[in-house]
Design a protein around this motif. Structure first.
Motif, short mmCIF file in Angstrom:
data_model
loop_
_atom_site.label_atom_id
_atom_site.label_comp_id
_atom_site.label_asym_id
_atom_site.label_seq_id
_atom_site.Cartn_x
_atom_site.Cartn_y
_atom_site.Cartn_z
N ASP A 190 0.81 -1.22 0.00
CA ASP A 190 0.00 0.00 0.00
C ASP A 190 0.84 1.27 0.00
O ASP A 190 0.33 2.38 0.01
CB ASP A 190 -0.95 0.01 1.21
N LYS A 191 2.17 1.10 -0.04
CA LYS A 191 3.05 2.27 -0.01
C LYS A 191 4.33 1.96 -0.77
O LYS A 191 4.86 0.85 -0.69
CB LYS A 191 3.38 2.63 1.45
N SER A 213 1.33 10.07 -8.08
CA SER A 213 0.62 9.87 -6.83
C SER A 213 -0.89 9.80 -7.04
O SER A 213 -1.58 8.95 -6.45
CB SER A 213 0.97 11.00 -5.86
N TYR A 214 -1.40 10.66 -7.90
CA TYR A 214 -2.85 10.71 -8.15
C TYR A 214 -3.35 9.40 -8.73
O TYR A 214 -4.33 8.82 -8.23
CB TYR A 214 -3.18 11.87 -9.09
N SER A 217 -2.98 6.40 -6.27
CA SER A 217 -3.96 6.45 -5.18
C SER A 217 -5.35 6.11 -5.68
O SER A 217 -6.08 5.30 -5.08
CB SER A 217 -3.95 7.83 -4.55
N LYS A 218 -5.74 6.69 -6.81
CA LYS A 218 -7.10 6.52 -7.32
C LYS A 218 -7.37 5.11 -7.84
O LYS A 218 -8.41 4.51 -7.55
CB LYS A 218 -7.37 7.53 -8.42
N ASN A 223 -0.10 4.40 -1.80
CA ASN A 223 0.39 5.71 -1.40
C ASN A 223 1.82 5.88 -1.87
O ASN A 223 2.71 5.14 -1.48
CB ASN A 223 0.32 5.85 0.13
#
Length: 291
Positions: A190-191, A213-214, A217-218, A223
């Motif tokens: 998740d990161k 990042s966008y 994340s979406k 992250n």
């Protein structure tokens, strides 16, 4: 095996070899979605900077067959992982010393053989890595570029990853694709850390990381952590031609300052919870290669 016995003797005599007592190294895997982004140069210069801060650092060159690390260091190792897999050398004998206070291991084509060796050979291979966990505080694994299984397998096995990309649309698109493949194969990720290299300025780097990042994340639920950017700087190009790391040849360059800043960020970060070391990493890697 005689070599296994020799290796155990080396570990048992750790006080004479200045081995550390804790068992687990911090394993950081560095990769990129495409070639030409400066990943291997970043790995080498980061390793040298971390070593200057009294960390014991070892690089594993996992870019099969290309030997980028040894070219950048201007060193040709006598042995690599293939020498160990064939049973000719134990792991202590394939570690190459350098003049830069870091060590490295050439992967050669040896790691490809992990999918062909038998269970007894696998156990022997994995046990060897106890030695590396004792001689290194930080192990940097420089993978190949791209999205092939030989790259993604390393990222999935690692506790801590860094993706190097540039502001070029093809580069950060490939970086996103690489992250997507990793996420599809390991839902628990998740990161992930990202470094923007060859940026004209901070604005361009921030804009690039915002795009990555966008979408991560979406669409992926990942992250993206920006741990720094490296400016486009002729110092790194000159250093490659000289086969001497930029952080030593041009210590006050913008490139070197950026490397130091990223190194400081990594050291300020607490290592991931339950960091399991290189021996555990190799257990996971072998499992991935053989499933």
């Amino acid at each position: 095996m005689d070599q296994a016995k020799e290796l155990r003797n080396l570990i048992n005599k750790g006080q004479n070899l200045n081995l550390k007592n804790n068992l687990n190294s911090r394993v950081i895997t560095i990769s990129s979605g495409k070639g030409g982004v400066g990943k291997s140069s970043f790995s080498v210069n980061l390793a040298i900077y971390l070593a200057s801060l009294k960390k014991r650092v070892l690089i594993i060159d996992a870019d099969f067959g290309l030997a980028n690390i040894e070219v950048l260091l201007g060193i040709r190792p006598k042995y690599n992982f293939y020498s160990m897999i064939k049973g000719e050398k134990n792991i202590s004998e394939i570690v190459t010393e350098t003049d830069y206070n870091i060590k490295f291991i050439s992967g050669g084509n040896g790691l490809r053989e992990l999918s062909t060796i038998n269970s007894a050979e696998i156990r022997y291979f994995i046990e060897q890595f106890e030695y590396l966990d004792k001689i290194a505080d930080i192990i940097i694994i420089d993978t190949g570029a791209g999205i092939a299984p030989s790259v993604t397998s390393f990222l999935m096995a690692s506790d801590e990853n860094i993706i190097v990309t540039t502001p070029e649309p093809t580069s950060f698109t490939d970086a996103y694709t690489l992250i997507k493949i990793i996420k599809e194969q390991n839902k628990n990720i998740d990161k992930i850390n990202v470094v923007i290299n060859k940026a004209d300025d901070k604005y361009e780097a921030d804009r690039t990381i915002a795009k990555i990042s966008y979408v991560c994340s979406k669409f992926l639920g990942v992250n993206v952590k920006n741990i720094g950017h490296i400016p486009l700087d002729t110092a790194s190009i000159k250093a490659i031609k000289q086969q001497r790391p930029a952080i030593l040849s041009f210590p006050e360059s913008d490139y070197s300052r950026a490397i130091k800043s990223i190194g400081d960020v990594l050291l300020d970060k607490s290592p991931v919870d339950n960091n399991t070391g290189i021996k555990s990493f190799m257990q996971k890697l072998v499992h991935i290669f053989n499933r």
